[in-house]
Scaffold this motif. Structure first.
Motif, mmCIF file in Angstrom:
data_model
loop_
_atom_site.group_PDB
_atom_site.id
_atom_site.type_symbol
_atom_site.label_atom_id
_atom_site.label_comp_id
_atom_site.label_asym_id
_atom_site.label_seq_id
_atom_site.Cartn_x
_atom_site.Cartn_y
_atom_site.Cartn_z
ATOM 1 N N GLU A 68 -5.003 3.889 3.870
ATOM 2 C CA GLU A 68 -5.585 2.840 4.395
ATOM 3 C C GLU A 68 -4.253 2.081 5.209
ATOM 4 O O GLU A 68 -4.906 0.830 5.670
ATOM 5 C CB GLU A 68 -6.314 2.389 3.238
ATOM 6 C CG GLU A 68 -5.445 1.497 2.277
ATOM 7 C CD GLU A 68 -5.323 2.470 0.811
ATOM 8 O OE1 GLU A 68 -5.209 2.054 -0.072
ATOM 9 O OE2 GLU A 68 -5.437 3.801 1.222
ATOM 10 N N ALA A 69 -3.189 2.315 4.850
ATOM 11 C CA ALA A 69 -1.918 1.484 5.542
ATOM 12 C C ALA A 69 -2.040 1.429 7.056
ATOM 13 O O ALA A 69 -2.595 2.403 7.784
ATOM 14 C CB ALA A 69 -0.709 1.780 5.034
ATOM 15 N N LYS A 70 -1.880 0.240 7.648
ATOM 16 C CA LYS A 70 -2.006 0.135 9.061
ATOM 17 C C LYS A 70 -0.692 -0.436 9.728
ATOM 18 O O LYS A 70 -0.601 -0.662 10.787
ATOM 19 C CB LYS A 70 -3.151 -0.781 9.436
ATOM 20 C CG LYS A 70 -4.608 -0.030 9.254
ATOM 21 C CD LYS A 70 -4.820 1.038 10.017
ATOM 22 C CE LYS A 70 -6.143 1.654 10.086
ATOM 23 N NZ LYS A 70 -6.409 2.143 8.674
ATOM 24 N N LEU A 124 0.846 -1.274 0.149
ATOM 25 C CA LEU A 124 0.155 -0.042 -0.053
ATOM 26 C C LEU A 124 0.808 1.275 0.035
ATOM 27 O O LEU A 124 0.756 2.150 1.185
ATOM 28 C CB LEU A 124 -0.936 -0.187 1.323
ATOM 29 C CG LEU A 124 -1.790 -1.126 1.335
ATOM 30 C CD1 LEU A 124 -2.598 -1.192 2.712
ATOM 31 C CD2 LEU A 124 -2.848 -1.072 0.103
ATOM 32 N N ASP A 135 -2.594 -3.554 5.256
ATOM 33 C CA ASP A 135 -3.700 -2.895 6.017
ATOM 34 C C ASP A 135 -4.187 -3.459 7.279
ATOM 35 O O ASP A 135 -5.245 -3.221 8.119
ATOM 36 C CB ASP A 135 -5.003 -3.029 5.241
ATOM 37 C CG ASP A 135 -5.604 -4.327 4.903
ATOM 38 O OD1 ASP A 135 -4.858 -5.307 5.198
ATOM 39 O OD2 ASP A 135 -6.395 -4.383 3.989
#
Length: 250
Positions: free
Chosen positions: A151-153, A97, A220
């Motif tokens: 949206e990256a986690k 991402l 994500d």
């Protein structure tokens, strides 16, 4: 797998070996050989490192991981052998991402700003190497250059041994004390120590500092790494995880 492993009874592993019990005569013989090597330090330090590292690569049982390496380290691998990478063959890929998929050569990484940290290395199995210098590029700088998507986690790390993996949350990955390391103890990382490039997560147990790093993938969600899938804690803070209370006192 239990969370507290005794390295004197293991036969294989990443930074923290786990496997089948071995014969007493074999162990005593290997420990005697290790003691002889230690006695020759510091003059034979480099040769000792190289010998143990080579033995580890040819030892699918992981017995070489029972021996103390140079400076108090232990050598572990979760595979029978690991290919060596050099200036010509090494690449570090950043994907997932991100806005810009990136590939770095060793020379590229060396030309980026370097950060030097001196911290204790702490293995969850109990051994510690105090005041160990690591030097490399802050992981946060590489993530910023790749352009992390909203949206990256989390971040996943894979290794060119073909088996080992690790993960950090994005917040953890952006810490100033998490490096993509190229040097240890003021020397280039040797193959036995996970070179030419490894992760170094200073405030966490050493199994988080994946050796032989080849890919950084922004995801994500957190994907449990090799040892987390075998019982270790995903959040591996020294002294605050894995049922341990052994944080360094200095």
């Amino acid at each position: 797998m239990t969370k507290d492993v005794n390295p004197a009874r293991t036969a294989g592993g990443g930074e923290d070996g786990r496997g089948t019990p071995v014969g007493r005569r074999v162990v005593l013989g290997m420990l005697a050989a290790g003691a002889a090597g230690v006695a020759a330090a510091p003059f034979l330090q480099s040769a000792y490192d190289n010998t143990l590292g080579a033995a580890a690569q040819q030892d699918p049982t992981g017995l070489s991981g029972l021996l103390p390496g140079g400076g108090g380290f232990r050598y572990y691998s979760v595979t029978g052998s690991v290919p060596e990478k050099n200036e010509r063959t090494y690449r570090l890929t950043i994907d997932g991402l991100v806005r810009h998929r990136t590939s770095y050569r060793l020379a590229d990484l060396r030309h980026l700003p370097q950060t030097r940290l001196v911290r204790d290395v702490q293995c969850v199995t109990g051994w510690r190497v105090p005041g160990t210098p690591f030097e490399g590029v802050r992981l946060a700088a590489l993530l910023d250059a790749a352009g992390v998507r909203p949206e990256a986690k989390a971040v996943r790390f894979t290794c060119f041994d073909g088996a080992y993996s690790e993960s950090l949350t994005l917040e953890q990955a952006r810490r100033d004390d998490v490096l993509v390391a190229l040097r240890m103890q003021d020397k280039p990382l040797t193959h036995a120590h996970g070179g030419p490039v490894r992760l170094y997560a200073a405030p966490m147990y050493f199994y988080k500092s994946a050796k032989w790093l080849s890919k950084i993938t922004v995801t994500d969600h957190v994907q449990p790494g090799y040892w987390e899938n075998r019982g270790y804690d995903i959040d591996a803070w020294v002294g605050r995880s894995n049922g341990r209370d052994d944080a360094p006192t200095t």
